[in-house]
Design a protein around this motif. Structure first.
Motif, PDB file in Angstrom:
ATOM      1  N   VAL A 152       0.838  -1.202   0.000  1.00 16.30           N
ATOM      2  CA  VAL A 152       0.000   0.000   0.000  1.00 16.30           C
ATOM      3  C   VAL A 152       0.873   1.254   0.000  1.00 16.30           C
ATOM      4  CG1 VAL A 152      -1.572   1.358   1.466  1.00 16.30           C
ATOM      5  CG2 VAL A 152      -2.060  -1.050   0.996  1.00 16.30           C
ATOM      6  N   ARG A 153       1.885   1.280   0.858  1.00 17.52           N
ATOM      7  CA  ARG A 153       2.732   2.469   0.964  1.00 17.52           C
ATOM      8  C   ARG A 153       3.582   2.695  -0.287  1.00 17.52           C
ATOM      9  NH1 ARG A 153      -0.033   4.841   4.161  1.00 17.52           N
ATOM     10  NH2 ARG A 153       0.624   5.369   6.247  1.00 17.52           N
ATOM     11  N   VAL A 154       4.226   1.651  -0.793  1.00 15.56           N
ATOM     12  CA  VAL A 154       5.124   1.885  -1.934  1.00 15.56           C
ATOM     13  C   VAL A 154       4.353   2.232  -3.205  1.00 15.56           C
ATOM     14  CG1 VAL A 154       6.962   0.462  -0.960  1.00 15.56           C
ATOM     15  CG2 VAL A 154       5.405  -0.540  -2.628  1.00 15.56           C
ATOM     16  N   LEU A 155       3.097   1.815  -3.292  1.00 11.44           N
ATOM     17  CA  LEU A 155       2.283   2.179  -4.454  1.00 11.44           C
ATOM     18  C   LEU A 155       1.523   3.488  -4.233  1.00 11.44           C
ATOM     19  CD1 LEU A 155       0.824  -1.290  -5.493  1.00 11.44           C
ATOM     20  CD2 LEU A 155       2.765  -0.051  -6.496  1.00 11.44           C
ATOM     21  N   ALA A 156       1.689   4.081  -3.057  1.00 11.89           N
ATOM     22  CA  ALA A 156       0.966   5.305  -2.694  1.00 11.89           C
ATOM     23  C   ALA A 156      -0.535   5.118  -2.853  1.00 11.89           C
ATOM     24  CB  ALA A 156       1.470   6.501  -3.508  1.00 11.89           C
ATOM     25  N   ALA A 157      -1.005   3.937  -2.520  1.00 14.67           N
ATOM     26  CA  ALA A 157      -2.433   3.634  -2.584  1.00 14.67           C
ATOM     27  C   ALA A 157      -3.110   4.129  -1.304  1.00 14.67           C
ATOM     28  CB  ALA A 157      -2.639   2.116  -2.723  1.00 14.67           C
ATOM     29  N   PRO A 158      -4.412   4.346  -1.372  1.00 15.52           N
ATOM     30  CA  PRO A 158      -5.101   4.727  -0.133  1.00 15.52           C
ATOM     31  C   PRO A 158      -5.079   3.557   0.852  1.00 15.52           C
ATOM     32  CG  PRO A 158      -6.680   4.316  -1.884  1.00 15.52           C
ATOM     33  CD  PRO A 158      -5.311   4.242  -2.506  1.00 15.52           C
ATOM     34  N   GLU A 159      -5.088   3.879   2.132  1.00 13.84           N
ATOM     35  CA  GLU A 159      -5.019   2.813   3.145  1.00 13.84           C
ATOM     36  C   GLU A 159      -6.208   1.865   3.102  1.00 13.84           C
ATOM     37  OE1 GLU A 159      -4.595   5.989   5.456  1.00 13.84           O
ATOM     38  OE2 GLU A 159      -2.408   5.870   5.637  1.00 13.84           O
ATOM     39  N   THR A 160      -7.317   2.285   2.519  1.00 20.61           N
ATOM     40  CA  THR A 160      -8.462   1.370   2.373  1.00 20.61           C
ATOM     41  C   THR A 160      -8.107   0.203   1.459  1.00 20.61           C
ATOM     42  OG1 THR A 160      -9.334   2.803   0.636  1.00 20.61           O
ATOM     43  CG2 THR A 160     -10.256   3.095   2.853  1.00 20.61           C
ATOM     44  N   ALA A 161      -7.072   0.351   0.634  1.00 21.02           N
ATOM     45  CA  ALA A 161      -6.623  -0.742  -0.235  1.00 21.02           C
ATOM     46  C   ALA A 161      -5.956  -1.866   0.549  1.00 21.02           C
ATOM     47  CB  ALA A 161      -5.662  -0.205  -1.291  1.00 21.02           C
ATOM     48  N   PHE A 162      -5.611  -1.606   1.802  1.00 27.27           N
ATOM     49  CA  PHE A 162      -4.978  -2.613   2.656  1.00 27.27           C
ATOM     50  C   PHE A 162      -5.765  -3.915   2.644  1.00 27.27           C
ATOM     51  CE2 PHE A 162      -4.541  -4.593   6.881  1.00 27.27           C
ATOM     52  CZ  PHE A 162      -3.160  -4.714   6.984  1.00 27.27           C
TER      53      PHE A 162
END
Length: 194
Positions: A152-162
């Motif tokens: 999630v962090r390295v793709l700069a995705a929103p935390e809801t993607a967790f």
């Protein structure tokens, strides 16, 4: 300088099979067999730096994979689920449906009196940032949620993607990068079915 961090998700345990929040359960017999098969097949990545999450399951997986000398990285501990530890998701959902719904929808929520998904992602990302300063390859045996948080962090995705990232046991996720820019290669199994 390019850094490479290879994350190996821990072998299967009874808690994982039962969808139970980890309570320190060990790797089960089939998980140990699979990890040893990977070690015997020579498919376990090696690195100059070895880390392991501070859980029984991760330490046993690292040992079965032949990764000796791994340094316990407390920053790579699994998500702290507070009072839900040891319960199944079904049990918690039956007792606290609103709390579970809030927790799954809001990354800043921690109704279990543990750690929020946002705080967890921040914690493991800080450890990854430290790895970026190390040249060469790092191998880490971690819980699946650690892999999720880092992806999630390295793709700069929103935390809801967790909650949308599936990480099967004994799979490899590779992160490579430099100067804060990471690439992801996900989901390679260490070994076929045993």
């Amino acid at each position: 300088m390019t850094s490479r961090v290879i994350l190996i998700s821990a072998a299967i345990s009874e808690a994982l099979r039962e969808a139970r929040f980890d309570d320190g359960s060990p790797v089960d017999a089939s998980g140990l067999r699979a990890a040893r098969a990977a070690a015997d097949a020579g498919t376990v990545p090696v690195g100059g730096h070895l880390w392991v999450s501070p859980t029984v399951r991760c330490r046993q997986t690292a040992e079965a994979l032949g990764l000796e000398g791994a340094v316990e990285a407390t920053e790579l501990a699994p998500l702290d689920v507070g009072r839900w530890r040891g319960a199944t998701l079904a049990e918690v959902s039956a007792k606290e449906p609103e709390a579970v719904g809030r927790w799954l929808a809001d990354p800043t929520s921690a109704p279990h009196d543990g750690e929020s998904v946002r705080a967890f992602c921040d914690r493991v990302a800080e450890h990854l940032d430290a790895a970026a300063g190390q040249d060469g390859r790092t191998v880490a045996v971690v819980e699946p949620e650690v892999v999720r948080a880092l992806v999630v962090r390295v793709l700069a995705a929103p935390e809801t993607a967790f909650w949308r990232v599936d990480v099967p046991p004994l799979t490899v996720t590779e992160l490579s990068g430099r100067a804060g820019r990471w690439n992801v290669r996900a989901g390679r199994p260490l070994v076929g079915p045993t």
